[in-house]
Write a protein that holds these residues in place. Structure first.
Motif, mmCIF file in Angstrom:
data_model
loop_
_atom_site.group_PDB
_atom_site.id
_atom_site.type_symbol
_atom_site.label_atom_id
_atom_site.label_comp_id
_atom_site.label_asym_id
_atom_site.label_seq_id
_atom_site.Cartn_x
_atom_site.Cartn_y
_atom_site.Cartn_z
ATOM 1 N N ILE A 24 0.841 -1.199 0.000
ATOM 2 C CA ILE A 24 0.000 0.000 0.000
ATOM 3 C C ILE A 24 0.873 1.246 0.000
ATOM 4 C CG2 ILE A 24 -0.196 0.272 2.520
ATOM 5 C CD1 ILE A 24 -3.299 0.527 2.005
ATOM 6 N N ALA A 25 0.304 2.352 -0.401
ATOM 7 C CA ALA A 25 1.001 3.638 -0.353
ATOM 8 C C ALA A 25 0.311 4.530 0.673
ATOM 9 C CB ALA A 25 0.980 4.307 -1.725
ATOM 10 N N MET A 26 1.124 5.384 1.285
ATOM 11 C CA MET A 26 0.558 6.349 2.228
ATOM 12 C C MET A 26 1.336 7.657 2.130
ATOM 13 S SD MET A 26 1.828 5.226 6.021
ATOM 14 C CE MET A 26 3.508 5.548 6.536
ATOM 15 N N SER A 27 0.689 8.729 2.539
ATOM 16 C CA SER A 27 1.360 10.027 2.587
ATOM 17 C C SER A 27 2.394 10.004 3.706
ATOM 18 C CB SER A 27 0.344 11.136 2.838
ATOM 19 O OG SER A 27 -0.251 10.979 4.119
ATOM 20 N N LEU A 28 3.283 10.961 3.680
ATOM 21 C CA LEU A 28 4.310 11.043 4.718
ATOM 22 C C LEU A 28 3.698 11.143 6.110
ATOM 23 C CD1 LEU A 28 7.306 11.243 5.453
ATOM 24 C CD2 LEU A 28 7.160 13.707 5.038
ATOM 25 N N ASP A 29 2.512 11.738 6.221
ATOM 26 C CA ASP A 29 1.860 11.852 7.528
ATOM 27 C C ASP A 29 0.862 10.722 7.806
ATOM 28 O OD1 ASP A 29 0.236 13.002 5.567
ATOM 29 O OD2 ASP A 29 -0.422 14.672 6.816
ATOM 30 N N GLY A 30 0.930 9.620 7.044
ATOM 31 C CA GLY A 30 0.240 8.386 7.408
ATOM 32 C C GLY A 30 -1.154 8.167 6.857
ATOM 33 N N TYR A 31 -1.545 8.870 5.805
ATOM 34 C CA TYR A 31 -2.882 8.705 5.239
ATOM 35 C C TYR A 31 -2.826 7.916 3.936
ATOM 36 C CZ TYR A 31 -4.134 12.342 8.556
ATOM 37 O OH TYR A 31 -4.318 13.056 9.704
ATOM 38 N N ILE A 32 -3.845 7.059 3.712
ATOM 39 C CA ILE A 32 -3.919 6.301 2.463
ATOM 40 C C ILE A 32 -4.895 6.929 1.480
ATOM 41 C CG2 ILE A 32 -3.151 4.133 3.480
ATOM 42 C CD1 ILE A 32 -6.117 3.220 3.441
ATOM 43 N N ASP A 76 -7.205 10.981 0.914
ATOM 44 C CA ASP A 76 -7.474 12.303 1.490
ATOM 45 C C ASP A 76 -8.834 12.298 2.183
ATOM 46 O OD1 ASP A 76 -9.458 12.721 -0.487
ATOM 47 O OD2 ASP A 76 -8.163 13.970 -1.718
ATOM 48 N N SER A 77 -9.263 13.435 2.675
ATOM 49 C CA SER A 77 -10.503 13.501 3.461
ATOM 50 C C SER A 77 -11.750 13.191 2.633
ATOM 51 C CB SER A 77 -10.629 14.863 4.143
ATOM 52 O OG SER A 77 -10.578 15.886 3.183
ATOM 53 N N GLU A 78 -11.622 13.209 1.310
ATOM 54 C CA GLU A 78 -12.745 12.832 0.435
ATOM 55 C C GLU A 78 -12.587 11.409 -0.100
ATOM 56 O OE1 GLU A 78 -13.033 15.810 -2.593
ATOM 57 O OE2 GLU A 78 -13.464 17.398 -1.141
ATOM 58 N N GLY A 79 -11.574 10.689 0.376
ATOM 59 C CA GLY A 79 -11.335 9.321 -0.068
ATOM 60 C C GLY A 79 -10.571 9.222 -1.376
ATOM 61 N N LYS A 80 -10.054 10.316 -1.867
ATOM 62 C CA LYS A 80 -9.352 10.347 -3.156
ATOM 63 C C LYS A 80 -7.870 9.987 -2.994
ATOM 64 C CE LYS A 80 -12.931 12.107 -5.303
ATOM 65 N NZ LYS A 80 -13.745 11.285 -6.144
ATOM 66 N N VAL A 111 5.993 5.321 0.865
ATOM 67 C CA VAL A 111 5.718 6.620 1.470
ATOM 68 C C VAL A 111 5.839 7.686 0.382
ATOM 69 C CG1 VAL A 111 6.366 8.262 3.264
ATOM 70 C CG2 VAL A 111 6.569 5.798 3.699
ATOM 71 N N ILE A 112 4.736 8.376 0.136
ATOM 72 C CA ILE A 112 4.639 9.376 -0.928
ATOM 73 C C ILE A 112 5.026 10.744 -0.366
ATOM 74 C CG2 ILE A 112 3.072 10.414 -2.624
ATOM 75 C CD1 ILE A 112 3.523 7.350 -2.990
ATOM 76 N N PRO A 113 5.806 11.533 -1.113
ATOM 77 C CA PRO A 113 6.266 12.823 -0.597
ATOM 78 C C PRO A 113 5.167 13.896 -0.616
ATOM 79 C CG PRO A 113 7.055 12.541 -2.826
ATOM 80 C CD PRO A 113 6.366 11.261 -2.447
ATOM 81 N N THR A 114 4.144 13.657 0.184
ATOM 82 C CA THR A 114 3.012 14.572 0.306
ATOM 83 C C THR A 114 2.532 14.553 1.747
ATOM 84 O OG1 THR A 114 2.297 14.162 -1.968
ATOM 85 C CG2 THR A 114 0.626 15.007 -0.458
ATOM 86 N N LEU A 115 2.192 15.717 2.272
ATOM 87 C CA LEU A 115 1.557 15.840 3.586
ATOM 88 C C LEU A 115 0.106 16.216 3.353
ATOM 89 C CD1 LEU A 115 4.380 17.860 5.363
ATOM 90 C CD2 LEU A 115 3.791 15.466 5.782
ATOM 91 N N LEU A 116 -0.825 15.349 3.760
ATOM 92 C CA LEU A 116 -2.245 15.601 3.534
ATOM 93 C C LEU A 116 -2.902 16.359 4.684
ATOM 94 C CD1 LEU A 116 -3.396 12.247 1.931
ATOM 95 C CD2 LEU A 116 -2.974 14.422 0.794
ATOM 96 N N GLY A 117 -2.449 16.139 5.903
ATOM 97 C CA GLY A 117 -3.026 16.831 7.052
ATOM 98 C C GLY A 117 -4.292 16.194 7.596
ATOM 99 N N SER A 118 -5.042 15.490 6.756
ATOM 100 C CA SER A 118 -6.242 14.785 7.204
ATOM 101 C C SER A 118 -6.599 13.749 6.147
ATOM 102 C CB SER A 118 -7.409 15.748 7.418
ATOM 103 O OG SER A 118 -7.804 16.319 6.189
#
Length: 177
Positions: free
Chosen positions: A8-16, A18-22, A137-144
């Motif tokens: 699986i892939a996740m953002s640097l801050d641990g999300y698979i 975004d807040s809309e499921g995208k 780990v993808i080089p993106t911070l989603l925040g939520s």
């Protein structure tokens, strides 16, 4: 016995997602020439993929509506919906843990891939049924958004067995200790 692998892939801050499921943020930092095809190597060792309804629905409506991208794999979709299964895609009401325990003991098969979503991953983690964690780990911070590691009931000690990086993405591969 077959191994159960979370790939699986996740953002640097641990999300698979975004807040809309995208998941349209799943990319490296720029130059696609630096990309490494880790998926093609990984998929050679599995013949079964397990996912939840939301992951399945996202694949067939957004990511690949024209064709089933897991055509070479036996696919299990965990759902409460009444959907007729096909030879290729099995819709099941089984719990993720029960399904994995049954599939692990099938003889002569390749490994089992846990594709998503977070609820399925978390249930399997809480029962210590994941043998290998392959996380990009993808080089993106989603925040939520939807967290990969949430609602854990206990600590799971792991051993790092491989790392690689390309185009800003870092692959981490851990096995259970």
């Amino acid at each position: 016995m077959r191994k159960v692998i979370l790939f699986i892939a996740m953002s640097l801050d641990g999300y698979i997602a975004d807040s809309e499921g995208k998941v349209n943020w799943l990319e490296g930092q720029g130059d696609d020439q630096e990309m490494v095809d880790t998926y093609s190597e990984f998929v050679k060792q599995v013949d079964t993929v397990i996912m939840g309804w939301k992951t399945y629905h996202q694949v067939v409506t957004e990511l690949s509506p024209e064709e089933w991208v897991y055509a070479d794999l036996k696919s299990y979709v965990i759902t409460h919906r009444e959907i007729p299964s096909t030879d290729q895609i099995i819709f099941t009401h089984n719990s993720p843990c029960k399904l994995v325990e049954e599939l692990k003991h099938e003889e002569g098969k390749k490994d089992i891939w846990i594709c998503g979503g977070a609820g399925i991953v978390q249930q399997l983690m809480n029962k210590d049924l994941i043998d290998l964690y392959y996380i990009s780990v993808i080089p993106t911070l989603l925040g939520s958004g939807i967290r990969l590691f949430d609602h854990m009931e206990k600590e799971i000690p792991l051993r790092l067995v491989k790392t690689q990086n390309y185009n800003g993405i870092t692959d981490l591969v851990y096995e259970r200790r």
